[in-house]
Design an enzyme around this catalytic site. Sequence first.
Site, PDB file in Angstrom:
ATOM      1  N   GLN A  56       0.858  -1.203   0.000  1.00 44.56           N
ATOM      2  CA  GLN A  56       0.000   0.000   0.000  1.00 44.56           C
ATOM      3  C   GLN A  56       0.883   1.239   0.000  1.00 44.56           C
ATOM      4  O   GLN A  56       0.395   2.350  -0.096  1.00 44.56           O
ATOM      5  CB  GLN A  56      -0.875   0.013   1.251  1.00 44.56           C
ATOM      6  CG  GLN A  56      -1.832  -1.162   1.327  1.00 44.56           C
ATOM      7  CD  GLN A  56      -2.409  -1.292   2.731  1.00 44.56           C
ATOM      8  OE1 GLN A  56      -3.356  -0.602   3.085  1.00 44.56           O
ATOM      9  NE2 GLN A  56      -1.861  -2.185   3.519  1.00 44.56           N
TER      10      GLN A  56
ATOM     11  N   HIS B  28      -1.472   1.415  -4.313  1.00 41.16           N
ATOM     12  CA  HIS B  28      -1.904   2.821  -4.290  1.00 41.16           C
ATOM     13  C   HIS B  28      -1.039   3.706  -5.179  1.00 41.16           C
ATOM     14  O   HIS B  28      -1.034   4.922  -5.017  1.00 41.16           O
ATOM     15  CB  HIS B  28      -1.880   3.352  -2.845  1.00 41.16           C
ATOM     16  CG  HIS B  28      -2.924   2.722  -1.971  1.00 41.16           C
ATOM     17  ND1 HIS B  28      -2.829   2.633  -0.603  1.00 41.16           N
ATOM     18  CD2 HIS B  28      -4.112   2.129  -2.285  1.00 41.16           C
ATOM     19  CE1 HIS B  28      -3.905   2.023  -0.116  1.00 41.16           C
ATOM     20  NE2 HIS B  28      -4.688   1.704  -1.115  1.00 41.16           N
TER      21      HIS B  28
ATOM     22  N   CYS C  50       4.427  21.755 -15.676  1.00 39.97           N
ATOM     23  CA  CYS C  50       5.069  21.175 -16.861  1.00 39.97           C
ATOM     24  C   CYS C  50       5.352  22.317 -17.850  1.00 39.97           C
ATOM     25  O   CYS C  50       4.687  23.359 -17.787  1.00 39.97           O
ATOM     26  CB  CYS C  50       4.046  20.193 -17.432  1.00 39.97           C
ATOM     27  SG  CYS C  50       4.407  19.434 -18.995  1.00 39.97           S
TER      28      CYS C  50
ATOM     29  N   CYS D  16       4.224  22.586 -20.597  1.00 40.68           N
ATOM     30  CA  CYS D  16       2.957  22.876 -21.288  1.00 40.68           C
ATOM     31  C   CYS D  16       2.036  23.764 -20.444  1.00 40.68           C
ATOM     32  O   CYS D  16       0.989  24.204 -20.903  1.00 40.68           O
ATOM     33  CB  CYS D  16       2.232  21.576 -21.666  1.00 40.68           C
ATOM     34  SG  CYS D  16       1.240  20.871 -20.335  1.00 40.68           S
TER      35      CYS D  16
ATOM     36  N   GLY E  48       2.885  -4.511   8.935  1.00 41.80           N
ATOM     37  CA  GLY E  48       2.857  -3.054   9.130  1.00 41.80           C
ATOM     38  C   GLY E  48       1.670  -2.346   8.513  1.00 41.80           C
ATOM     39  O   GLY E  48       1.801  -1.232   8.032  1.00 41.80           O
TER      40      GLY E  48
END
Length: 250
Positions: free
Chosen positions: A103, A121, A150, A152, A189
């Site tokens: 995850q 994820h 960016c 752009c 975990g």
Amino acid sequence: MDSNSIESAARSLSASRLTIALTGAGISVESGIPPFRGPGSLWEKIDPMEFAHIDSFLKNPARVWEILVKSLKETLDSAQPNKGHLALAHLEERGLLSSVITQNVDSLHQKAGSRDVIEFHGTFAKHTCMGCGKGIKSEALSLDQLPPTCPCGGIYRPDCIFFGEPIPTEPLKRSQELSLQCDVMLVVGTSAVVQPAAMMPPLAKSKGATIIEVNPSPTPLTATITDIYLQGGAGEILSQLTEACAIPMG
Ligand code: NAD
């Protein structure tokens, strides 16, 4: 840690045809990355729904970059794998672990040498321009101006999912398939409350898999479907487990 539990977990691993791991933020705590829940966690400091929801990001990307994404990116860019990540990579190398479903978005399993890593994820290692769709590696992304843009003119976003976004089809499908096929699932975990990742251990259990859980604190799985609970930090416990499987740690 009771050595009988470590030995019985090692026996399960050695006898298993297919073992997979499901990891969460806890495995990276020893690499200096705070988890989302529990003591010292990120959510003690900020409200997730305010900052980690896709609607918040789209409404005010500069604010979410400033308060959450920038510091997470800086922490993750410099983090190094710990003994827990290395132990899982050793288990894979020795044929005792097939795949890691993580995850986490920190790429530390790959940095440790794990080859089959499903990033449930997504990842922070890459960012994508929301305008033209071009990708850029995290370390190449300048944060001189926020939000980063960016050439752009479009705004970059991390390639991880925000709350409110669906899990990409491919990692979800593979994770479900592996969970249904495995004989042993190592759950390391994770608080096991974030859906749909939290569905994987019950899915594995429904097909008879042995659930081995590594966590300093019990989770909703511990008293319900966990077969072997190894209480403690991932680094120490996974190192002991690999040693018990007769694999000397490098
Ligand atoms: P979580 O934050 O909800 O829970 C962390 C779990 O780790 C707890 O159960 C805690 O007891 C346990 N833990 C704490 N220290 C540990 C240690 N040394 N060894 C083993 N376990 C330890 O984490 P989650 O279940 O993964 O869910 C949170 C979501 O947040 C995930 O979806 C993940 O994408 C994201 N996240 C990722 C990172 C990362 O990439 N490293 C960091 C924070 C959050």
